[in-house]
Design a protein around this motif. Structure first.
Motif, PDB file in Angstrom:
ATOM      1  N   ASN A 546     -24.161 -21.341  36.602  1.00 54.62           N
ATOM      2  CA  ASN A 546     -24.529 -21.231  35.186  1.00 54.62           C
ATOM      3  C   ASN A 546     -25.675 -22.191  34.874  1.00 54.62           C
ATOM      4  O   ASN A 546     -26.735 -22.093  35.457  1.00 54.62           O
ATOM      5  CB  ASN A 546     -23.314 -21.471  34.282  1.00 54.62           C
ATOM      6  CG  ASN A 546     -22.232 -20.436  34.504  1.00 54.62           C
ATOM      7  OD1 ASN A 546     -22.518 -19.286  34.848  1.00 54.62           O
ATOM      8  ND2 ASN A 546     -20.978 -20.814  34.365  1.00 54.62           N
ATOM      9  N   SER A 547     -25.461 -23.142  33.957  1.00 53.63           N
ATOM     10  CA  SER A 547     -26.517 -24.067  33.552  1.00 53.63           C
ATOM     11  C   SER A 547     -26.559 -25.323  34.409  1.00 53.63           C
ATOM     12  O   SER A 547     -27.311 -26.243  34.106  1.00 53.63           O
ATOM     13  CB  SER A 547     -26.318 -24.464  32.089  1.00 53.63           C
ATOM     14  OG  SER A 547     -25.107 -25.174  31.935  1.00 53.63           O
ATOM     15  N   LEU A 548     -25.751 -25.383  35.487  1.00 52.87           N
ATOM     16  CA  LEU A 548     -25.655 -26.592  36.303  1.00 52.87           C
ATOM     17  C   LEU A 548     -26.305 -26.399  37.673  1.00 52.87           C
ATOM     18  O   LEU A 548     -26.260 -25.313  38.265  1.00 52.87           O
ATOM     19  CB  LEU A 548     -24.189 -26.985  36.494  1.00 52.87           C
ATOM     20  CG  LEU A 548     -23.399 -27.342  35.236  1.00 52.87           C
ATOM     21  CD1 LEU A 548     -21.940 -27.610  35.579  1.00 52.87           C
ATOM     22  CD2 LEU A 548     -24.002 -28.539  34.522  1.00 52.87           C
ATOM     23  N   LYS A 595     -19.243 -41.361  38.198  1.00 49.03           N
ATOM     24  CA  LYS A 595     -18.528 -40.526  37.230  1.00 49.03           C
ATOM     25  C   LYS A 595     -19.024 -40.785  35.814  1.00 49.03           C
ATOM     26  O   LYS A 595     -19.282 -39.856  35.044  1.00 49.03           O
ATOM     27  CB  LYS A 595     -17.035 -40.825  37.335  1.00 49.03           C
ATOM     28  CG  LYS A 595     -16.167 -40.032  36.354  1.00 49.03           C
ATOM     29  CD  LYS A 595     -14.713 -40.419  36.510  1.00 49.03           C
ATOM     30  CE  LYS A 595     -13.846 -39.747  35.435  1.00 49.03           C
ATOM     31  NZ  LYS A 595     -12.450 -40.179  35.521  1.00 49.03           N
ATOM     32  N   GLN A 596     -19.198 -42.069  35.444  1.00 47.85           N
ATOM     33  CA  GLN A 596     -19.634 -42.431  34.092  1.00 47.85           C
ATOM     34  C   GLN A 596     -21.027 -41.899  33.794  1.00 47.85           C
ATOM     35  O   GLN A 596     -21.281 -41.303  32.746  1.00 47.85           O
ATOM     36  CB  GLN A 596     -19.618 -43.948  33.939  1.00 47.85           C
ATOM     37  CG  GLN A 596     -20.130 -44.442  32.576  1.00 47.85           C
ATOM     38  CD  GLN A 596     -20.210 -45.955  32.517  1.00 47.85           C
ATOM     39  OE1 GLN A 596     -19.592 -46.643  33.307  1.00 47.85           O
ATOM     40  NE2 GLN A 596     -20.983 -46.450  31.581  1.00 47.85           N
ATOM     41  N   PHE A 597     -21.973 -42.095  34.760  1.00 48.19           N
ATOM     42  CA  PHE A 597     -23.344 -41.668  34.510  1.00 48.19           C
ATOM     43  C   PHE A 597     -23.460 -40.147  34.473  1.00 48.19           C
ATOM     44  O   PHE A 597     -24.265 -39.594  33.723  1.00 48.19           O
ATOM     45  CB  PHE A 597     -24.271 -42.235  35.578  1.00 48.19           C
ATOM     46  CG  PHE A 597     -24.506 -43.723  35.435  1.00 48.19           C
ATOM     47  CD1 PHE A 597     -24.357 -44.349  34.209  1.00 48.19           C
ATOM     48  CD2 PHE A 597     -24.871 -44.500  36.517  1.00 48.19           C
ATOM     49  CE1 PHE A 597     -24.571 -45.711  34.062  1.00 48.19           C
ATOM     50  CE2 PHE A 597     -25.080 -45.869  36.396  1.00 48.19           C
ATOM     51  CZ  PHE A 597     -24.918 -46.479  35.152  1.00 48.19           C
ATOM     52  N   LEU A 598     -22.677 -39.427  35.281  1.00 44.29           N
ATOM     53  CA  LEU A 598     -22.710 -37.964  35.228  1.00 44.29           C
ATOM     54  C   LEU A 598     -22.241 -37.462  33.869  1.00 44.29           C
ATOM     55  O   LEU A 598     -22.830 -36.544  33.288  1.00 44.29           O
ATOM     56  CB  LEU A 598     -21.840 -37.379  36.342  1.00 44.29           C
ATOM     57  CG  LEU A 598     -22.489 -37.301  37.727  1.00 44.29           C
ATOM     58  CD1 LEU A 598     -21.469 -36.922  38.780  1.00 44.29           C
ATOM     59  CD2 LEU A 598     -23.662 -36.327  37.735  1.00 44.29           C
ATOM     60  N   ILE A 599     -21.182 -38.073  33.338  1.00 44.15           N
ATOM     61  CA  ILE A 599     -20.675 -37.659  32.013  1.00 44.15           C
ATOM     62  C   ILE A 599     -21.741 -37.909  30.949  1.00 44.15           C
ATOM     63  O   ILE A 599     -21.990 -37.080  30.071  1.00 44.15           O
ATOM     64  CB  ILE A 599     -19.374 -38.411  31.678  1.00 44.15           C
ATOM     65  CG1 ILE A 599     -18.236 -37.933  32.602  1.00 44.15           C
ATOM     66  CG2 ILE A 599     -18.986 -38.205  30.222  1.00 44.15           C
ATOM     67  CD1 ILE A 599     -16.966 -38.737  32.483  1.00 44.15           C
ATOM     68  N   GLU A 600     -22.405 -39.090  31.004  1.00 41.90           N
ATOM     69  CA  GLU A 600     -23.430 -39.415  30.014  1.00 41.90           C
ATOM     70  C   GLU A 600     -24.616 -38.465  30.100  1.00 41.90           C
ATOM     71  O   GLU A 600     -25.332 -38.283  29.120  1.00 41.90           O
ATOM     72  CB  GLU A 600     -23.901 -40.853  30.214  1.00 41.90           C
ATOM     73  CG  GLU A 600     -22.842 -41.897  29.839  1.00 41.90           C
ATOM     74  CD  GLU A 600     -23.294 -43.321  30.120  1.00 41.90           C
ATOM     75  OE1 GLU A 600     -24.438 -43.473  30.613  1.00 41.90           O
ATOM     76  OE2 GLU A 600     -22.526 -44.257  29.847  1.00 41.90           O
ATOM     77  N   ASN A 601     -24.851 -37.858  31.261  1.00 40.99           N
ATOM     78  CA  ASN A 601     -25.954 -36.906  31.430  1.00 40.99           C
ATOM     79  C   ASN A 601     -25.495 -35.456  31.328  1.00 40.99           C
ATOM     80  O   ASN A 601     -26.144 -34.544  31.849  1.00 40.99           O
ATOM     81  CB  ASN A 601     -26.642 -37.150  32.783  1.00 40.99           C
ATOM     82  CG  ASN A 601     -27.512 -38.384  32.796  1.00 40.99           C
ATOM     83  OD1 ASN A 601     -28.703 -38.319  32.529  1.00 40.99           O
ATOM     84  ND2 ASN A 601     -26.910 -39.541  33.080  1.00 40.99           N
ATOM     85  N   ASP A 602     -24.337 -35.226  30.680  1.00 43.58           N
ATOM     86  CA  ASP A 602     -23.778 -33.869  30.491  1.00 43.58           C
ATOM     87  C   ASP A 602     -23.510 -33.183  31.829  1.00 43.58           C
ATOM     88  O   ASP A 602     -23.644 -31.961  31.952  1.00 43.58           O
ATOM     89  CB  ASP A 602     -24.718 -32.994  29.647  1.00 43.58           C
ATOM     90  CG  ASP A 602     -24.769 -33.462  28.209  1.00 43.58           C
ATOM     91  OD1 ASP A 602     -23.767 -34.037  27.758  1.00 43.58           O
ATOM     92  OD2 ASP A 602     -25.802 -33.270  27.558  1.00 43.58           O
ATOM     93  N   PHE A 621     -25.513 -31.540  37.786  1.00 40.62           N
ATOM     94  CA  PHE A 621     -26.474 -31.937  36.754  1.00 40.62           C
ATOM     95  C   PHE A 621     -26.864 -30.707  35.927  1.00 40.62           C
ATOM     96  O   PHE A 621     -26.772 -29.573  36.393  1.00 40.62           O
ATOM     97  CB  PHE A 621     -27.762 -32.509  37.377  1.00 40.62           C
ATOM     98  CG  PHE A 621     -27.561 -33.802  38.141  1.00 40.62           C
ATOM     99  CD1 PHE A 621     -27.669 -35.017  37.499  1.00 40.62           C
ATOM    100  CD2 PHE A 621     -27.273 -33.791  39.499  1.00 40.62           C
ATOM    101  CE1 PHE A 621     -27.498 -36.200  38.193  1.00 40.62           C
ATOM    102  CE2 PHE A 621     -27.099 -34.970  40.206  1.00 40.62           C
ATOM    103  CZ  PHE A 621     -27.203 -36.191  39.539  1.00 40.62           C
ATOM    104  N   GLN A 622     -27.352 -30.971  34.690  1.00 40.66           N
ATOM    105  CA  GLN A 622     -27.915 -29.895  33.885  1.00 40.66           C
ATOM    106  C   GLN A 622     -29.251 -29.460  34.490  1.00 40.66           C
ATOM    107  O   GLN A 622     -30.054 -30.275  34.923  1.00 40.66           O
ATOM    108  CB  GLN A 622     -28.156 -30.366  32.447  1.00 40.66           C
ATOM    109  CG  GLN A 622     -26.879 -30.590  31.645  1.00 40.66           C
ATOM    110  CD  GLN A 622     -26.174 -29.276  31.350  1.00 40.66           C
ATOM    111  OE1 GLN A 622     -26.799 -28.244  31.147  1.00 40.66           O
ATOM    112  NE2 GLN A 622     -24.843 -29.326  31.330  1.00 40.66           N
ATOM    113  N   LYS A 623     -29.477 -28.140  34.553  1.00 34.85           N
ATOM    114  CA  LYS A 623     -30.759 -27.654  35.038  1.00 34.85           C
ATOM    115  C   LYS A 623     -31.876 -28.059  34.074  1.00 34.85           C
ATOM    116  O   LYS A 623     -31.659 -28.224  32.884  1.00 34.85           O
ATOM    117  CB  LYS A 623     -30.740 -26.120  35.153  1.00 34.85           C
ATOM    118  CG  LYS A 623     -29.834 -25.594  36.246  1.00 34.85           C
ATOM    119  CD  LYS A 623     -29.918 -24.074  36.267  1.00 34.85           C
ATOM    120  CE  LYS A 623     -28.953 -23.472  37.290  1.00 34.85           C
ATOM    121  NZ  LYS A 623     -28.978 -22.000  37.249  1.00 34.85           N
ATOM    122  N   ALA A 624     -33.080 -28.185  34.613  1.00 36.79           N
ATOM    123  CA  ALA A 624     -34.236 -28.511  33.780  1.00 36.79           C
ATOM    124  C   ALA A 624     -34.500 -27.383  32.801  1.00 36.79           C
ATOM    125  O   ALA A 624     -34.288 -26.210  33.100  1.00 36.79           O
ATOM    126  CB  ALA A 624     -35.466 -28.749  34.664  1.00 36.79           C
TER     127      ALA A 624
END
Length: 625
Positions: A546-548, A595-602, A621-624
């Motif tokens: 999907n968007s990841l 884990k913390q940084f991934l959550i903060e970056n959606d 990660f979220q796609k560009a």
């Protein structure tokens, strides 16, 4: 009035026509049946639509069910709004709102807010409309209806677009599109796609604009009215590209579609675009013809809109006068009761009041003065407390950030520096031959270069954190980040004879904070090396969902136990680090930071145990954009 109002009218079909309760008559005699029939004819045959509404109203009145009566009133408001009778529409919305509030029907109240907002939007009062839509969105937290929520965001986006707040409008149309996909609402998907295409057109992002408009045209489920907007949008797109032939083809399709559905705003819009196309193509007779058509419809619409605004102002004045009369009657009634009580009391206490009047006034002034002084002092104390609390919070945040920075630096630099120390110790003890020294020197250069690049990235990110900055999301090439981490940990992997297999793909772009992304990849790769046995292998590859964009880091070995995976994924504090396959020590902080940084970056972290073949860490990660 802007041409976008026609899009708002279309939204009303979905914003104000809603699910009504089914009354216990036969299907063709029920309120639901007649309301549905009215909705079908609201755009094409108003007299017949009104006829069905009256049928529904008669049944609802006989049932004495206030929710059904409110449903009918609300549909009356929607139908009169479509034909431009804003005064009657607003009256009906207010009638429905009163009954919904009386019966604590929050979904009905929400829809009335949307209806009132559309009326304000229809006469160009977009700031007031946004306030009403925001009230509807706030109420939706209790109703939890994603369909209504998507319409709220869409309506706000329309008003923001009219106010030239294109960035905010773009974000709200994207929210609409995501919710529409989630709820599988084809209508809202088409609306949001058309609006996204229009925003890109206004920004001169012509390829993106063409993409969104063509998705509407190619969709067989889209109706002729939706395609009319998309055709005209494509006409203006190709006009900007100076491709006048294609602009003319799409412009004529948009104009004819608008004529077929009798959409005044779209007729005015498409004819105005065609006029510009023919002017640029030196076909001045046709340019003048379509300019006259556009002017005729715009003049008509302007006159209608001004009449609607005047009617609305008249209605508001009548409502204000009625409220004033009600208030005056209430005051008069209370005043009469108070007068009777006072007349009885005055005879008993007149003498007493005359004696203490002077002293009472004097004391009252003294107390009032003291009260104001005390109130001012209390206010000063309150402000100082708030300032101290705010300063303490800032100091606490800075201290936490400092601790986090030290932890990150010590964690990420430990492995590469240890590797360099081991090589230097062997060199000092004379355990390395000239040939080995030459090979190790090349590896040391790779190691130092990678560590330097990683350190610069972390330090740049650290400075932003110390300054209290927010995340800085940008489009990043994840391949470059992986390469830097491989270089930084080159010697560490080589010391255990571990092969790092990297399946590179230059099209992998993510939307993330650069410092966070480096720390995430570096920690996961360092963790994989730590738990990979000697002569083992680590594979790094990508997948999409999907968007990841998913980054898979797979190490060989026995793998992490299921209980340890649960601990990593479900706990939010530092864990006890297990020793690596070569007894490497750890801080227990790395995976918590990942884990913390991934959550903060959606994004998100997932771990898969492959029995005896190792462990797979997946950083999503979220796609560009």
């Amino acid at each position: 009035m802007p041409h976008a109002i026609i899009r708002i009218i279309f939204l009303l079909v979905f914003s104000v026509f809603f699910k009504t309760e089914v009354f216990s008559f036969a299907p063709k005699d029920s309120v639901q049946y007649y309301l549905n029939e009215s909705k079908k004819l609201a755009y094409s045959d108003f007299p017949k639509a009104e006829f069905y509404l009256k049928k529904a109203e008669n049944i609802a009145q006989k049932s004495q069910n206030e929710i059904l009566i409110a449903d009918v009133a609300h549909n009356y408001g929607a139908t009169y709004y479509i034909v431009g009778s804003y005064e009657i529409a607003l009256q009906k919305f207010m009638e429905a709102l009163f009954l919904y509030e009386k019966n604590n029907n929050k979904e009905g109240v929400l829809k009335c807010y949307i209806g009132q907002g559309l009326i304000q939007q229809g006469i160009g009062r977009n700031e007031e409309a946004i306030k009403l839509f925001e009230k509807a969105i706030a109420l939706n937290k209790e109703v939890n209806n994603d369909v209504l929520l998507s319409r709220g965001y869409f309506n706000i986006g329309i008003s923001e677009s009219e106010l030239n707040q294109f960035e905010n409008a773009y974000l709200n149309f994207h929210k609409t599109y995501k919710l529409a996909k989630k709820t599988k609402s084809a209508e809202m998907i088409h609306l949001s796609l058309n609006r996204l295409g229009d925003i890109h057109l206004l920004r001169n992002q012509l390829d993106s604009s063409e993409y969104y408009f063509k998705k509407i045209i190619d969709d067989k489920a889209a109706n002729l009215w939706e395609k009319s907007f998309a055709f005209s949008g494509l006409s203006e797109n190709f006009l900007k590209r100076k491709n006048y032939k294609t602009a003319e083809e799409f412009g004529l399709k948009g104009y004819q579609s608008a004529i077929d559905v009798e959409a005044k705003w779209d007729i005015a819009r498409s004819s105005e675009i065609l006029s510009r196309v023919y002017k640029e193509n030196k076909k001045f007779d046709l340019a003048y013809k379509f300019l006259e058509i556009s002017k005729t419809y715009n003049d008509s619409l302007f006159t209608e809109s001004k009449l609607k605004e005047i009617n609305l102002l008249q209605l508001k004045r009548k409502e204000a006068e009625n409220e004033k009369l009600v208030a005056q009657n209430e005051v008069a009634r209370h005043k009469l009761n108070n007068t009777r009580l006072f007349a009885i009391s005055i005879a008993l206490f007149m003498l007493f009041l005359l004696i203490i009047l002077y002293q009472s006034r004097k004391n009252s002034k003294i107390k009032e003065e003291l009260y104001h002084r005390l109130e001012q002092k209390n206010l000063d104390i309150k402000n100082r407390k708030a300032l101290i609390k705010e300063q303490n919070q800032v100091l606490s945040d800075i201290n936490k950030t400092k601790n986090k920075l030290f932890s990150i630096l010590s964690h990420d630099l430990k492995a590469p520096i240890n590797s360099i120390q081991q090589v230097l110790a062997m060199l000092k003890d004379g355990e390395i031959s000239d040939e080995e020294l030459k090979t190790l020197t090349e590896h040391l250069v790779t190691q130092v270069d990678g560590t330097s690049m990683m350190l610069n990235t972390i330090l740049q990110w650290s400075m932003t954190q110390l300054d209290g900055s927010k995340l800085h999301l940008e489009n990043l090439n994840v391949n470059a980040i992986v390469k830097e981490s491989i270089g930084a940990l080159h010697l560490t992997a080589k010391s255990k004879d571990i092969e790092v297999i990297f399946n590179e793909n230059n099209h992998n772009l993510i939307l993330a904070d650069k410092g966070n992304a480096h720390i995430i990849i570096n920690n996961l790769l360092s963790n994989a090396i730590k738990y990979t046995p000697k002569s083992g292998a680590i594979e790094i590859k990508f997948s999409e969902q999907n968007s990841l964009l998913n980054v898979h880091i797979i190490n060989s070995g026995t793998g992490i136990s299921s209980s340890k995976i649960d601990e990593i994924l479900n706990f939010n504090q530092r864990m006890i680090s297990e020793k690596g396959t070569s007894s490497e020590e750890g801080t227990g902080l790395g995976l918590l930071l990942v884990k913390q940084f991934l959550i903060e970056n959606d994004g998100k972290l997932n771990i898969i145990h492959h029995a005896e073949s190792g462990t797979e860490f997946i950083a999503s990660f979220q796609k560009a954009k």
